[in-house]
Design an enzyme around this catalytic site. Structure first.
Site, PDB file in Angstrom:
ATOM      1  N   ASP A  12       0.835  -1.249   0.193  1.00  0.00           N
ATOM      2  CA  ASP A  12      -0.042  -0.152   0.013  1.00  0.00           C
ATOM      3  C   ASP A  12       0.942   1.209   0.196  1.00  0.00           C
ATOM      4  OD1 ASP A  12      -2.265  -1.694   0.112  1.00  0.00           O
ATOM      5  OD2 ASP A  12      -2.157  -1.581   2.264  1.00  0.00           O
ATOM      6  N   LYS A  15       2.005   2.115  -5.274  1.00  0.00           N
ATOM      7  CA  LYS A  15       2.658   1.721  -6.152  1.00  0.00           C
ATOM      8  C   LYS A  15       2.068   1.864  -7.513  1.00  0.00           C
ATOM      9  CE  LYS A  15       2.710  -2.329  -4.144  1.00  0.00           C
ATOM     10  NZ  LYS A  15       2.386  -2.311  -2.883  1.00  0.00           N
ATOM     11  N   GLY A  39      -4.109  -4.369  -4.240  1.00  0.00           N
ATOM     12  CA  GLY A  39      -5.204  -3.320  -4.676  1.00  0.00           C
ATOM     13  C   GLY A  39      -4.539  -2.118  -4.848  1.00  0.00           C
ATOM     14  N   HIS A  40      -4.407  -1.955  -6.146  1.00  0.00           N
ATOM     15  CA  HIS A  40      -3.592  -0.771  -6.902  1.00  0.00           C
ATOM     16  C   HIS A  40      -4.682   0.113  -7.354  1.00  0.00           C
ATOM     17  CE1 HIS A  40       0.223  -3.402  -7.490  1.00  0.00           C
ATOM     18  NE2 HIS A  40      -0.211  -3.277  -6.148  1.00  0.00           N
ATOM     19  N   GLN A 221       2.452  -6.101  -3.083  1.00  0.00           N
ATOM     20  CA  GLN A 221       2.589  -6.086  -1.768  1.00  0.00           C
ATOM     21  C   GLN A 221       4.039  -5.285  -1.442  1.00  0.00           C
ATOM     22  OE1 GLN A 221       1.907  -9.438  -3.504  1.00  0.00           O
ATOM     23  NE2 GLN A 221      -0.020  -8.632  -3.080  1.00  0.00           N
TER      24      GLN A 221
HETATM   25  P1  IMO Z   1      -0.734  -4.164  -2.229  1.00  0.00           P
HETATM   26  O1  IMO Z   1      -0.191  -4.626  -3.727  1.00  0.00           O
HETATM   27  C1  IMO Z   1      -0.979  -4.456   1.959  1.00  0.00           C
HETATM   28  C2  IMO Z   1      -0.989  -8.610   3.596  1.00  0.00           C
HETATM   29  C3  IMO Z   1      -2.160  -9.247   4.099  1.00  0.00           C
HETATM   30  C4  IMO Z   1      -1.583 -10.215   5.247  1.00  0.00           C
HETATM   31  C5  IMO Z   1      -0.370 -10.589   4.572  1.00  0.00           C
HETATM   32  C6  IMO Z   1      -0.882 -11.950   3.797  1.00  0.00           C
HETATM   33  O2  IMO Z   1      -1.908  -3.322  -2.542  1.00  0.00           O
HETATM   34  O3  IMO Z   1       0.177  -3.281  -1.589  1.00  0.00           O
HETATM   35  P2  IMO Z   1      -2.198 -12.679   1.682  1.00  0.00           P
HETATM   36  O4  IMO Z   1      -3.672 -12.502   1.441  1.00  0.00           O
HETATM   37  O5  IMO Z   1      -0.968 -12.401   0.924  1.00  0.00           O
HETATM   38  O6  IMO Z   1      -2.043 -14.255   2.054  1.00  0.00           O
HETATM   39  O7  IMO Z   1      -1.939 -11.805   3.136  1.00  0.00           O
HETATM   40  O8  IMO Z   1       0.008  -9.835   3.480  1.00  0.00           O
HETATM   41  N1  IMO Z   1      -1.159  -8.104   2.056  1.00  0.00           N
HETATM   42  C7  IMO Z   1      -1.190  -6.625   1.825  1.00  0.00           C
HETATM   43  N2  IMO Z   1      -1.026  -5.664   2.693  1.00  0.00           N
HETATM   44  N3  IMO Z   1      -1.206  -4.128   0.565  1.00  0.00           N
HETATM   45  C8  IMO Z   1      -1.132  -5.595  -0.331  1.00  0.00           C
HETATM   46  O9  IMO Z   1      -1.013  -5.320  -1.639  1.00  0.00           O
HETATM   47  C9  IMO Z   1      -1.351  -6.869   0.355  1.00  0.00           C
HETATM   48  N4  IMO Z   1      -1.480  -8.163  -0.154  1.00  0.00           N
HETATM   49  C10 IMO Z   1      -1.196  -8.873   1.186  1.00  0.00           C
HETATM   50  O10 IMO Z   1      -3.102  -8.064   4.950  1.00  0.00           O
HETATM   51  O11 IMO Z   1      -1.150  -9.296   6.105  1.00  0.00           O
HETATM   52 MG    MG Z   2      -2.906  -1.658  -1.969  1.00  0.00          MG
END
Ligand code: IMO
Ligand code: MG
Length: 406
Positions: A12, A15, A39-40, A221
């Site tokens: 988050d 990106k 979630g972009h 992530q």
């Molecule tokens: P973007 O790309 C923030 C976190 C989840 C959880 C951990 C594992 O938008 O930055 P998972 O569903 O992958 O098994 O969850 O990773 N998590 C994220 N946190 N932004 C994301 O994506 C995330 N994708 C997974 O909240 O703690």
């Molecule tokens: Mg996000």
């Protein structure tokens, strides 16, 4: 050459917006890992759009978007997203390509994700429950089904065989929710997926490189959620770092040039796990409200805290970051005083390193304090328009993001 944009914190970092901003300078934008847990958020014609599976360059004409082999793909999420994007007049036949080696997220992967999280009780990871972990487990466990398998006449029987395996696991978890509606959706969505451009991703991208086309790899992530270097086990299941670009797309390491790391001016984390600079108080709440820190994928309130230079330097070291992008500095506009964590005290001893297991030691972040600027900077368009106090804050971080042993 290939440039990379990836997150340096716990996801988050903004990106999607940065990829969208730079996309016009590239011919190909490629996602190399993760899945619909991402979630972009982008703004297209002033409308907020959240992309989960499709790369963030999709709204640029003439830019090709590739879903790489390192991604895990949920056809149901993809179908919804295709409808959304097509509504803006985007011709996906022209600009969306999917690697045949990309692993599929099945309805039972989502069920397993849910069942596994439920069984963990207080030790929950806080997964997005999109089936990410189970889908990657089937990849490394050599069971998974891939996009290219959809074109095989035995797909349905292979699906049923894997589903039976999953059912045994679900029975062990005593999980007995009816997922037949998910399966109907899945098979409908698969029909759409089969009509998209399914390609051999590694030749596709290497051919583009040989033609001299610029490629931008888009991470999902963040580095602190990386399967190897993140705060294990509170991580995601993929390689979120620069190294993931090579095996998530089939690109050789010498092809990678700029690594653009994205960090927020502060820190957030959604889901469970260690977060040394977390502010579980009014200041944290002010960051959450001012920064609208609620998950783009799950809507959960994000945990908020000060920027952590120990973690940031670690991430820059592992990724070989060549350029740093800072987002959301204007969220700090109204704060009287800001803190930057420069060191950790680990069990009473000063350290510049991220420890093996953050949960097993007592980390006391050591802060350097900065005066706030107390004026709105949201409308500023260039560095020269920024207040001195903000420049000081940014310059300090800019001078301190490289890790060195001294
Ligand atoms: P973007 O790309 C923030 C976190 C989840 C959880 C951990 C594992 O938008 O930055 P998972 O569903 O992958 O098994 O969850 O990773 N998590 C994220 N946190 N932004 C994301 O994506 C995330 N994708 C997974 O909240 O703690
Ligand atoms: Mg996000």
């Amino acid at each position: 050459m290939v440039d990379v944009i990836l997150g340096l914190q716990w996801g988050d970092e903004g990106k999607g917006k940065i990829v969208d901003y730079f996309a016009k300078d590239y011919k190909v934008i490629a996602r190399f890992q993760g899945g619909p847990n991402a979630g972009h958020t982008l703004y297209v014609k002033d409308k907020k759009i959240v992309l989960h599976q499709i790369p963030s360059g999709v709204f640029h004409e003439g830019v090709i978007n590739l879903v790489g082999n390192g991604v895990v793909l949920d056809p149901v999420v993809l179908k919804k997203e295709c409808a959304l994007v097509s509504g803006f007049g985007v011709d996906l036949k022209k600009n969306l390509f999917i690697s045949e080696r990309t692993h599929l997220i099945l309805p039972t992967h989502r069920a397993l994700d849910k069942a596994a999280e439920l069984s963990k009780g207080n030790e929950k990871i806080g997964s997005t429950l999109k089936g990410i972990g189970p889908a990657y487990m089937d990849k490394t466990g050599r069971n998974g089904l891939r996009v290219g398998d959809l074109l095989d006449k035995n797909f349905t029987s292979n699906y049923i065989r894997l589903r039976l395996k999953h059912q045994k696991l679900l029975d062990n978890f005593s999980f007995n929710e009816d997922i037949s509606a998910w399966e109907d959706e899945f098979f409908e969505a698969v029909e759409l997926l089969k009509q998209l451009n399914i390609v051999n991703g590694e030749y596709f991208i290497n051919n583009k490189l040989q033609e001299g086309k610029r490629v931008l790899a888009e991470g999902a992530q963040g580095s602190m959620l990386d399967i190897d270097f993140g705060t294990f086990p509170f991580v995601t299941s993929s390689s979120t770092i620069t190294a993931g670009v090579c095996n998530g797309l089939g690109i050789a390491p010498q092809k990678i040039k700029e690594v653009i790391g994205v960090t927020k001016a502060y820190c957030t984390r959604v889901g469970a796990g260690p977060f040394p600079t977390e502010l579980d108080n009014e200041t944290g709440e002010q960051l959450r409200q001012t920064g609208s820190e609620f998950g783009a994928t799950t809507g959960r309130p994000r945990r908020c805290g000060w920027i952590d230079l120990v973690a940031l330097r670690f991430a820059c070291m592992i990724n070989g970051v060549t350029q740093l992008v800072m987002t959301k500095a204007d969220v700090l506009d109204a704060f009287k005083e800001l803190q930057v964590c420069t060191l950790y005290k680990i069990n009473g001893k000063e350290s510049r390193e991220v420890p093996f297991q953050m949960t097993r030691v007592n980390i006391e972040p050591q802060y350097k304090s900065f005066p706030g600027w107390n004026i709105s900077t949201s409308a500023a368009k260039s560095g020269s328009e920024l207040p001195e106090a903000m420049k000081n804050y940014i310059n300090f971080i800019n001078k301190n993001f490289f890790y060195s042993i001294a």
